[in-house]
Design a protein around this motif. Structure first.
Motif, PDB file in Angstrom:
ATOM      1  N   GLY A  36       0.793  -1.225   0.000  1.00 59.40           N
ATOM      2  CA  GLY A  36       0.000   0.000   0.000  1.00 59.40           C
ATOM      3  C   GLY A  36       0.822   1.270   0.000  1.00 59.40           C
ATOM      4  N   ASN A  37       2.124   1.163   0.323  1.00 63.06           N
ATOM      5  CA  ASN A  37       2.977   2.348   0.324  1.00 63.06           C
ATOM      6  C   ASN A  37       3.525   2.682  -1.063  1.00 63.06           C
ATOM      7  OD1 ASN A  37       2.904   3.170   3.016  1.00 63.06           O
ATOM      8  ND2 ASN A  37       4.466   1.693   3.620  1.00 63.06           N
ATOM      9  N   TYR A  38       3.366   1.774  -2.016  1.00 62.27           N
ATOM     10  CA  TYR A  38       3.944   1.987  -3.334  1.00 62.27           C
ATOM     11  C   TYR A  38       3.402   3.276  -3.960  1.00 62.27           C
ATOM     12  CZ  TYR A  38       5.305   1.296  -8.188  1.00 62.27           C
ATOM     13  OH  TYR A  38       5.842   1.468  -9.438  1.00 62.27           O
ATOM     14  N   GLY A  39       4.326   4.159  -4.320  1.00 67.81           N
ATOM     15  CA  GLY A  39       3.942   5.419  -4.938  1.00 67.81           C
ATOM     16  C   GLY A  39       3.323   6.433  -3.995  1.00 67.81           C
ATOM     17  N   LYS A  40       3.249   6.084  -2.695  1.00 70.81           N
ATOM     18  CA  LYS A  40       2.579   6.968  -1.733  1.00 70.81           C
ATOM     19  C   LYS A  40       3.494   7.429  -0.607  1.00 70.81           C
ATOM     20  CE  LYS A  40      -1.912   4.731  -2.430  1.00 70.81           C
ATOM     21  NZ  LYS A  40      -3.023   3.967  -1.774  1.00 70.81           N
ATOM     22  N   ASN A  41       4.743   7.005  -0.641  1.00 70.20           N
ATOM     23  CA  ASN A  41       5.688   7.329   0.424  1.00 70.20           C
ATOM     24  C   ASN A  41       7.010   7.735  -0.212  1.00 70.20           C
ATOM     25  OD1 ASN A  41       7.820   6.842   2.509  1.00 70.20           O
ATOM     26  ND2 ASN A  41       6.084   6.154   3.744  1.00 70.20           N
ATOM     27  N   ARG A 144       7.769   8.570   9.756  1.00 74.21           N
ATOM     28  CA  ARG A 144       7.866   9.736  10.648  1.00 74.21           C
ATOM     29  C   ARG A 144       6.564  10.529  10.665  1.00 74.21           C
ATOM     30  NH1 ARG A 144      12.838  10.619  12.698  1.00 74.21           N
ATOM     31  NH2 ARG A 144      14.593   9.576  11.654  1.00 74.21           N
ATOM     32  N   CYS A 145       5.846  10.514   9.557  1.00 71.33           N
ATOM     33  CA  CYS A 145       4.544  11.190   9.485  1.00 71.33           C
ATOM     34  C   CYS A 145       3.444  10.128   9.421  1.00 71.33           C
ATOM     35  CB  CYS A 145       4.470  12.080   8.242  1.00 71.33           C
ATOM     36  SG  CYS A 145       5.745  13.356   8.154  1.00 71.33           S
ATOM     37  N   SER A 146       2.316  10.401  10.042  1.00 65.43           N
ATOM     38  CA  SER A 146       1.228   9.424  10.029  1.00 65.43           C
ATOM     39  C   SER A 146       0.720   9.187   8.608  1.00 65.43           C
ATOM     40  CB  SER A 146       0.082   9.887  10.933  1.00 65.43           C
ATOM     41  OG  SER A 146      -0.387  11.167  10.528  1.00 65.43           O
ATOM     42  N   THR A 147       0.745  10.240   7.790  1.00 63.64           N
ATOM     43  CA  THR A 147       0.430  10.127   6.370  1.00 63.64           C
ATOM     44  C   THR A 147       1.489  10.880   5.596  1.00 63.64           C
ATOM     45  OG1 THR A 147      -1.958  10.008   6.787  1.00 63.64           O
ATOM     46  CG2 THR A 147      -1.259  10.575   4.555  1.00 63.64           C
ATOM     47  N   CYS A 148       2.198  10.196   4.720  1.00 68.94           N
ATOM     48  CA  CYS A 148       3.262  10.843   3.949  1.00 68.94           C
ATOM     49  C   CYS A 148       2.668  11.920   3.055  1.00 68.94           C
ATOM     50  CB  CYS A 148       4.001   9.805   3.114  1.00 68.94           C
ATOM     51  SG  CYS A 148       5.385  10.494   2.164  1.00 68.94           S
TER      52      CYS A 148
END
Length: 228
Positions: A36-41, A144-148
């Protein structure tokens, strides 16, 4: 109840050429695309830079393996609940897969990884400050952030501490575990593994004294406390 678990640290120093035997960008990217982090972090693919050029200044890799025996947790697991093991990794998983039911063993695994990841990231960044001409590659993605802010099209607010894992740069970490430590990665669905492991690296221009690195990594522990 407070449980303090020792983190065993092992090192293996490689030439960059040997490290690149585990470089399998397209295969690893295929696994990344399932996350789920792909392309979003900002710490995850795809990147706006060439990952090979990112490592071009360096000649050696010191691979860092952390290992935590899970037997003490298994012996006390009935004392804990899901709420004792909330973590950023857990929260991200729930956001990405809201319909999934997370069992206690999975929550513990996420908690342990998140905790050690954060400690290792801070340690590696401190080593960068203490020793010139190296860069740290901590395990996992940045939380480090709850939502990148990448998801909002905004720049990273902590660029000075943004780092990339071996996986994110295209390395097959299971190959590195096997080559460096003769360790096979095993998945035990529904059970805790024998040990929690994570893999980091320090990329350096010159060979570096392993004793110096071990001294600087001293003090990493996994604390688990049962909430009242």
């Amino acid at each position: 109840m407070m449980m303090k678990l020792t983190v065993k640290v092992r090192l293996k120093q490689l030439t960059k050429e040997t490290l690149f035997e585990a470089y399998k960008r397209e295969e690893v990217l295929g696994y990344c695309k399932r996350c789920g982090n792909y392309g979003k972090n900002y710490s995850c693919p795809e990147f706006e830079f060439d990952t090979i050029r990112y490592l071009e200044p360096y000649n050696y890799a010191t691979i860092i393996l952390t290992e935590i025996d899970t037997q003490p947790i298994k012996a006390q697991i009935d004392r804990f609940g899901i709420g004792d093991f909330r973590s950023d990794v857990f929260n991200n998983y729930i956001k990405n897969k809201p319909n999934d039911v997370v069992d206690i063993k999975s929550a513990i695994s996420m908690y342990a990884f998140n905790n050690i990841k954060n400690q290792m990231t801070d340690k590696l960044i401190q080593i960068e400050k203490d020793i010139d001409n190296l860069v740290g590659l901590p395990p996992g993605s940045c939380t480090r952030c709850s939502t990148c802010l990448k998801q909002q099209g905004k720049p990273c607010i902590y660029p000075e501490t943004l780092r990339y894992s071996l996986e994110a740069l295209g390395f097959m970490v299971s190959d590195i575990y096997k080559k460096c430590f003769d360790l096979e990665l095993g998945w035990t669905k529904g059970e805790l593994p024998v040990a929690f492991n994570s893999c980091s690296a320090l990329m350096t221009k010159e060979k570096i004294c392993e004793g110096v690195i071990l001294d600087k990594l001293d003090g990493i522990v996994l604390n688990i406390s049962e909430k009242e």
